[in-house]
Design an enzyme around this catalytic site. Structure first.
Site, PDB file in Angstrom:
ATOM      1  N   SER A 142     -18.034  84.983  28.810  1.00 34.14           N
ATOM      2  CA  SER A 142     -17.015  85.745  29.321  1.00 34.14           C
ATOM      3  C   SER A 142     -16.791  87.142  29.373  1.00 34.14           C
ATOM      4  CB  SER A 142     -16.511  84.800  29.315  1.00 34.14           C
ATOM      5  OG  SER A 142     -16.352  83.948  29.930  1.00 34.14           O
ATOM      6  N   ILE A 167     -29.543  86.027  34.222  1.00 26.82           N
ATOM      7  CA  ILE A 167     -29.903  87.003  35.642  1.00 26.82           C
ATOM      8  C   ILE A 167     -30.457  86.469  36.941  1.00 26.82           C
ATOM      9  CG2 ILE A 167     -30.623  88.944  35.882  1.00 26.82           C
ATOM     10  CD1 ILE A 167     -28.155  88.450  34.250  1.00 26.82           C
ATOM     11  N   GLU A 367     -19.485  84.927  37.635  1.00 26.58           N
ATOM     12  CA  GLU A 367     -19.183  85.625  38.177  1.00 26.58           C
ATOM     13  C   GLU A 367     -17.254  85.839  37.477  1.00 26.58           C
ATOM     14  OE1 GLU A 367     -18.830  87.816  39.663  1.00 26.58           O
ATOM     15  OE2 GLU A 367     -20.801  88.582  40.514  1.00 26.58           O
TER      16      GLU A 367
HETATM   17  P1  TGC Z   1     -10.393  94.836  29.731  1.00 30.61           P
HETATM   18  O1  TGC Z   1      -9.879  96.219  28.674  1.00 30.61           O
HETATM   19  O2  TGC Z   1      -9.704  94.050  30.525  1.00 30.61           O
HETATM   20  O3  TGC Z   1     -11.535  96.065  31.081  1.00 30.61           O
HETATM   21  C1  TGC Z   1     -11.986  96.614  31.021  1.00 30.61           C
HETATM   22  C2  TGC Z   1     -11.849  98.179  31.868  1.00 30.61           C
HETATM   23  O4  TGC Z   1     -12.721  97.726  33.036  1.00 30.61           O
HETATM   24  C3  TGC Z   1     -11.684  97.636  33.878  1.00 30.61           C
HETATM   25  N1  TGC Z   1     -11.257  96.381  34.838  1.00 30.61           N
HETATM   26  C4  TGC Z   1     -11.894  96.286  36.189  1.00 30.61           C
HETATM   27  N2  TGC Z   1     -11.963  97.010  37.137  1.00 30.61           N
HETATM   28  C5  TGC Z   1     -12.090  96.739  37.835  1.00 30.61           C
HETATM   29  N3  TGC Z   1     -12.448  95.765  38.382  1.00 30.61           N
HETATM   30  C6  TGC Z   1     -12.684  94.253  37.677  1.00 30.61           C
HETATM   31  N4  TGC Z   1     -12.151  93.226  38.147  1.00 30.61           N
HETATM   32  C7  TGC Z   1     -11.998  95.242  36.453  1.00 30.61           C
HETATM   33  N5  TGC Z   1     -11.887  94.308  35.253  1.00 30.61           N
HETATM   34  C8  TGC Z   1     -10.498  95.218  34.256  1.00 30.61           C
HETATM   35  C9  TGC Z   1     -10.244  97.278  32.750  1.00 30.61           C
HETATM   36  O5  TGC Z   1      -9.037  98.579  33.651  1.00 30.61           O
HETATM   37  C10 TGC Z   1     -10.532  98.551  32.122  1.00 30.61           C
HETATM   38  O6  TGC Z   1     -10.752 100.102  32.150  1.00 30.61           O
HETATM   39  P2  TGC Z   1      -9.948 101.671  31.234  1.00 30.61           P
HETATM   40  O7  TGC Z   1     -10.688 102.766  32.370  1.00 30.61           O
HETATM   41  O8  TGC Z   1      -9.050 101.218  30.648  1.00 30.61           O
HETATM   42  O9  TGC Z   1     -11.341 101.449  29.929  1.00 30.61           O
HETATM   43  O10 TGC Z   1     -12.012  94.470  28.662  1.00 30.61           O
HETATM   44  P3  TGC Z   1     -12.121  93.497  28.430  1.00 30.61           P
HETATM   45  O11 TGC Z   1     -13.048  93.457  27.397  1.00 30.61           O
HETATM   46  O12 TGC Z   1     -10.445  92.885  27.286  1.00 30.61           O
HETATM   47  O13 TGC Z   1     -12.296  91.744  29.801  1.00 30.61           O
HETATM   48  C11 TGC Z   1     -11.725  92.074  30.659  1.00 30.61           C
HETATM   49  C12 TGC Z   1     -13.116  90.520  31.331  1.00 30.61           C
HETATM   50  C13 TGC Z   1     -12.417  89.164  30.849  1.00 30.61           C
HETATM   51  C14 TGC Z   1     -11.303  90.104  32.642  1.00 30.61           C
HETATM   52  C15 TGC Z   1     -13.576  90.836  32.064  1.00 30.61           C
HETATM   53  O14 TGC Z   1     -14.841  90.818  30.335  1.00 30.61           O
HETATM   54  C16 TGC Z   1     -14.351  89.808  32.595  1.00 30.61           C
HETATM   55  O15 TGC Z   1     -14.372  90.016  34.142  1.00 30.61           O
HETATM   56  N6  TGC Z   1     -15.183  88.451  32.273  1.00 30.61           N
HETATM   57  C17 TGC Z   1     -15.634  88.114  33.481  1.00 30.61           C
HETATM   58  C18 TGC Z   1     -17.419  88.369  32.428  1.00 30.61           C
HETATM   59  C19 TGC Z   1     -18.372  87.893  34.697  1.00 30.61           C
HETATM   60  O16 TGC Z   1     -17.406  87.668  35.449  1.00 30.61           O
HETATM   61  N7  TGC Z   1     -19.117  88.285  34.268  1.00 30.61           N
HETATM   62  C20 TGC Z   1     -19.952  88.242  35.359  1.00 30.61           C
HETATM   63  C21 TGC Z   1     -21.513  88.299  35.606  1.00 30.61           C
HETATM   64  S1  TGC Z   1     -22.328  88.712  36.488  1.00 30.61           S
HETATM   65  C22 TGC Z   1     -22.972  87.420  37.926  1.00 30.61           C
HETATM   66  O17 TGC Z   1     -22.447  86.601  37.293  1.00 30.61           O
HETATM   67  C23 TGC Z   1     -23.619  87.267  39.038  1.00 30.61           C
HETATM   68  S2  TGC Z   1     -23.926  85.750  39.495  1.00 30.61           S
HETATM   69  C24 TGC Z   1     -23.992  86.157  41.058  1.00 30.61           C
HETATM   70  C25 TGC Z   1     -24.737  85.242  41.879  1.00 30.61           C
HETATM   71  O18 TGC Z   1     -25.500  84.678  41.860  1.00 30.61           O
HETATM   72  O19 TGC Z   1     -24.156  84.972  42.891  1.00 30.61           O
HETATM   73  P1  FAD Z   2     -18.900  81.315  27.670  1.00 33.40           P
HETATM   74  O1  FAD Z   2     -18.580  83.290  27.602  1.00 33.40           O
HETATM   75  O2  FAD Z   2     -19.199  80.901  26.272  1.00 33.40           O
HETATM   76  O3  FAD Z   2     -17.648  80.834  28.046  1.00 33.40           O
HETATM   77  C1  FAD Z   2     -17.909  78.993  27.513  1.00 33.40           C
HETATM   78  C2  FAD Z   2     -16.191  78.324  27.526  1.00 33.40           C
HETATM   79  O4  FAD Z   2     -15.469  79.401  26.875  1.00 33.40           O
HETATM   80  C3  FAD Z   2     -16.333  78.507  29.246  1.00 33.40           C
HETATM   81  O5  FAD Z   2     -15.440  77.974  29.704  1.00 33.40           O
HETATM   82  C4  FAD Z   2     -15.121  79.892  29.438  1.00 33.40           C
HETATM   83  O6  FAD Z   2     -14.280  80.176  30.106  1.00 33.40           O
HETATM   84  C5  FAD Z   2     -14.196  79.561  27.743  1.00 33.40           C
HETATM   85  N1  FAD Z   2     -13.937  80.864  27.847  1.00 33.40           N
HETATM   86  C6  FAD Z   2     -14.606  81.953  27.181  1.00 33.40           C
HETATM   87  N2  FAD Z   2     -13.455  82.712  26.825  1.00 33.40           N
HETATM   88  C7  FAD Z   2     -12.440  82.140  26.803  1.00 33.40           C
HETATM   89  C8  FAD Z   2     -11.263  82.487  26.203  1.00 33.40           C
HETATM   90  N3  FAD Z   2     -10.683  84.286  26.046  1.00 33.40           N
HETATM   91  N4  FAD Z   2     -10.423  81.694  26.534  1.00 33.40           N
HETATM   92  C9  FAD Z   2     -10.303  80.741  27.010  1.00 33.40           C
HETATM   93  N5  FAD Z   2     -11.569  80.348  27.111  1.00 33.40           N
HETATM   94  C10 FAD Z   2     -12.148  81.061  26.825  1.00 33.40           C
HETATM   95  N6  FAD Z   2     -24.440  86.881  34.885  1.00 33.40           N
HETATM   96  C11 FAD Z   2     -25.016  88.516  35.079  1.00 33.40           C
HETATM   97  O7  FAD Z   2     -24.842  89.254  34.250  1.00 33.40           O
HETATM   98  N7  FAD Z   2     -25.751  88.085  36.077  1.00 33.40           N
HETATM   99  C12 FAD Z   2     -25.989  87.998  37.066  1.00 33.40           C
HETATM  100  O8  FAD Z   2     -26.919  87.884  37.514  1.00 33.40           O
HETATM  101  C13 FAD Z   2     -25.901  86.157  36.755  1.00 33.40           C
HETATM  102  N8  FAD Z   2     -26.259  85.241  37.138  1.00 33.40           N
HETATM  103  C14 FAD Z   2     -25.542  83.755  36.865  1.00 33.40           C
HETATM  104  C15 FAD Z   2     -26.673  82.631  37.652  1.00 33.40           C
HETATM  105  C16 FAD Z   2     -26.034  81.653  37.425  1.00 33.40           C
HETATM  106  C17 FAD Z   2     -27.182  80.287  38.017  1.00 33.40           C
HETATM  107  C18 FAD Z   2     -24.974  81.151  35.625  1.00 33.40           C
HETATM  108  C19 FAD Z   2     -24.707  79.821  35.373  1.00 33.40           C
HETATM  109  C20 FAD Z   2     -25.192  82.188  34.946  1.00 33.40           C
HETATM  110  C21 FAD Z   2     -25.465  83.675  35.820  1.00 33.40           C
HETATM  111  N9  FAD Z   2     -24.517  84.591  34.821  1.00 33.40           N
HETATM  112  C22 FAD Z   2     -25.221  85.837  35.010  1.00 33.40           C
HETATM  113  C23 FAD Z   2     -24.203  84.653  33.552  1.00 33.40           C
HETATM  114  C24 FAD Z   2     -22.329  84.693  34.280  1.00 33.40           C
HETATM  115  O9  FAD Z   2     -21.524  85.190  34.565  1.00 33.40           O
HETATM  116  C25 FAD Z   2     -22.092  83.933  32.695  1.00 33.40           C
HETATM  117  O10 FAD Z   2     -22.665  82.347  32.647  1.00 33.40           O
HETATM  118  C26 FAD Z   2     -20.623  83.538  32.813  1.00 33.40           C
HETATM  119  O11 FAD Z   2     -19.565  84.824  32.600  1.00 33.40           O
HETATM  120  C27 FAD Z   2     -20.229  83.009  31.316  1.00 33.40           C
HETATM  121  O12 FAD Z   2     -20.312  83.057  30.344  1.00 33.40           O
HETATM  122  P2  FAD Z   2     -20.874  82.001  29.573  1.00 33.40           P
HETATM  123  O13 FAD Z   2     -21.847  80.948  30.089  1.00 33.40           O
HETATM  124  O14 FAD Z   2     -21.834  82.873  28.001  1.00 33.40           O
HETATM  125  O15 FAD Z   2     -19.645  81.258  29.168  1.00 33.40           O
END
Ligand code: TGC
Ligand code: FAD
Length: 389
Positions: A142, A167, A367
């Site tokens: 996250s 990933i 995501e």
């Molecule tokens: P923060 O300081 O809020 O932001 C850093 C910079 O990023 C900008 N920003 C964004 N820009 C575009 N779109 C967004 N959604 C953005 N969110 C933030 C922000 O404006 C800032 O820009 P700058 O110019 O001021 O530096 O960053 P933070 O470290 O406090 O984190 C914010 C948070 C928690 C929302 C972010 O880290 C987050 O979204 N965490 C979740 C991570 C996540 O979603 N990971 C997904 C990995 S990929 C995946 O899961 C693929 S699965 C796909 C599949 O199989 O279908």
């Molecule tokens: P954590 O971040 O450790 O979270 C654990 C729990 O703590 C969650 O309930 C979360 O909501 C909670 N938590 C965390 N922070 C806070 C907070 N500040 N306040 C309150 N609660 C909080 N990633 C990629 O980069 N590329 C990929 O292609 C990709 N594919 C994926 C495919 C699968 C099948 C899965 C399961 C995951 C994939 N991911 C990928 C990773 C995915 O994006 C992460 O699992 C996700 O972002 C959550 O991170 P984590 O699993 O480390 O959970």
């Protein structure tokens, strides 16, 4: 009759243009005839054939909302509808297409050099190459800003060390977009997976997203030329902006899993007799079916609204958070409720509900977890970022 289907009841199709209806029905037919017969087998064996990439490429699904370089250049709405139809098959199918188009290809299309685009995008669009996107690490999901993967300059080259976890397509991929910390902040790199020092291993024993390959990537002194850096990506905002694309697809995709479960369940309740009457004739059943249909319809209207905002170029991340949070949460509720109506049959792969429910557990987490999306909405409303203590 159309009114007896969950989305037909609200005549959702009347809100779509002819081209969008055509794309949705083409993908639906492709899923039902080519993929659905194998889905239970892929889910059971925990695999997804590599050849599927070319099938997806052949019908133009890979990077379909991007322009040029062999991509179809459709509207965001068409892309969303394609995601819905794919996820009606299985979340693993939609995941494959999301990661290839919205994460791997989008990152190169949006932040890459002309040379990187020419080298990778046409092959990724046709499915001749497979891409992945490495942001998450074992200790930073996250909170990707904490990433430990490091890229250091050595002469004109870059050397990458670290690891990425969870990933999608990692061990199928020919190319990985890898995000790493540098002395100048977060940067992205286009890494051919045959580069020495790069390895990927599949994560086994998953209970969710089984028809999808999920891997760990290890980068051990991966040496890359300067031209491997994504020149337009500066800071964490770059990978986060790629996530917006994939999250948008999930807003629609999750509804596909819900629709598929609900349609199968509706049919089941018409034929299953309990206490001498069809299950569908009991008030408790109808309450469940009606509530699920209402939530599915509301989710669809929300998705269509967000598609309109995206196609007009005005969508904001917190609006996508509303859609991802609501539609995945409600889809999960729907598929679990469907499972209850299917009784014992619902625990098998003969019916889709529990398979979809298991998959949606991943979709709820990846995501951006539902908690991250709640906090994004909270930040937009209050101005306070509550992600950190
Ligand atoms: P923060 O300081 O809020 O932001 C850093 C910079 O990023 C900008 N920003 C964004 N820009 C575009 N779109 C967004 N959604 C953005 N969110 C933030 C922000 O404006 C800032 O820009 P700058 O110019 O001021 O530096 O960053 P933070 O470290 O406090 O984190 C914010 C948070 C928690 C929302 C972010 O880290 C987050 O979204 N965490 C979740 C991570 C996540 O979603 N990971 C997904 C990995 S990929 C995946 O899961 C693929 S699965 C796909 C599949 O199989 O279908
Ligand atoms: P954590 O971040 O450790 O979270 C654990 C729990 O703590 C969650 O309930 C979360 O909501 C909670 N938590 C965390 N922070 C806070 C907070 N500040 N306040 C309150 N609660 C909080 N990633 C990629 O980069 N590329 C990929 O292609 C990709 N594919 C994926 C495919 C699968 C099948 C899965 C399961 C995951 C994939 N991911 C990928 C990773 C995915 O994006 C992460 O699992 C996700 O972002 C959550 O991170 P984590 O699993 O480390 O959970």
């Amino acid at each position: 009759a159309a009114t007896r289907t969950p989305l037909g009841l609200l005549d959702i199709d009347s809100l779509l243009g002819e081209e969008e209806r055509d794309i949705a029905s083409t993908v639906r037919r492709f899923v039902d005839t080519t993929l659905r017969p194998h889905i239970a087998e892929w889910f059971e064996s925990g695999s997804l054939p590599r050849d599927l990439a070319r099938e997806f490429g052949r019908i133009g699904l890979l990077g379909m909302h991007l322009d040029g370089y062999g991509c179809a250049g459709t509207t965001a709405l068409s892309y969303g509808l394609a995601c819905l139809e794919l996820e009606a098959g299985d979340s693993g199918l939609r995941s494959f297409v999301s990661v290839q188009g919205s994460l791997s290809m989008f990152s190169i299309h949006r932040f890459g050099s002309e040379e990187q685009k020419q080298e990778w995008l046409p092959r990724l669009a046709s499915g001749d190459a497979i891409g992945c996107f490495g942001l998450t690490e074992p200790d930073f999901g996250s909170n990707p800003g904490g990433m430990r993967t490091r890229a250091k300059r050595v002469g004109d080259d870059w050397v990458l060390d670290g690891s990425k976890m969870w990933i999608t397509n990692g061990s199928l991929a020919d190319v990985a977009t890898v995000w790493a910390q540098t002395d100048e902040g977060v940067r992205g790199f286009v890494v051919p997976t045959d580069t020495p020092g790069f390895s990927a291993s599949a994560i086994s024993r998953k209970l969710s997203l089984r028809a999808s390959v999920t891997s760990e990537l290890v980068l051990d002194g991966v040496r890359l030329p300067a031209s491997a850096e994504l020149p337009e990506a500066r800071g964490l905002g770059a990978p986060l902006s790629c996530l917006n694309e994939a999250r948008f697809g999930i807003v629609f995709g999750a509804l596909g899993a819900a629709r598929d479960s609900l349609e199968a369940t509706l049919e089941y309740t018409e034929h299953r007799e309990v206490f001498d009457r069809p299950l569908a004739a009991f008030q408790l059943t109808q309450e469940k079916l009606a509530n699920m249909t209402v939530e599915l319809g509301k989710g669809m209207l929300l998705a269509l609204h967000l598609a309109g905002l995206k196609d007009s170029g005005s969508i904001r991340p917190e609006q996508i958070s509303v859609g991802k949070l609501n539609n995945v949460r409600e889809a999960l509720r729907i598929v679990r409720e469907c499972r209850t109506l299917l009784g014992a049959s619902g625990i098998t792969l003969e019916y889709p509900a529990l398979r979809h429910a298991n998959n949606l557990e991943s979709v709820l987490t990846y995501e951006g977890t539902s908690e991250m999306h709640l906090l994004s909405i909270g930040k937009a409303l209050t101005g306070h970022a509550a992600f950190r203590a």
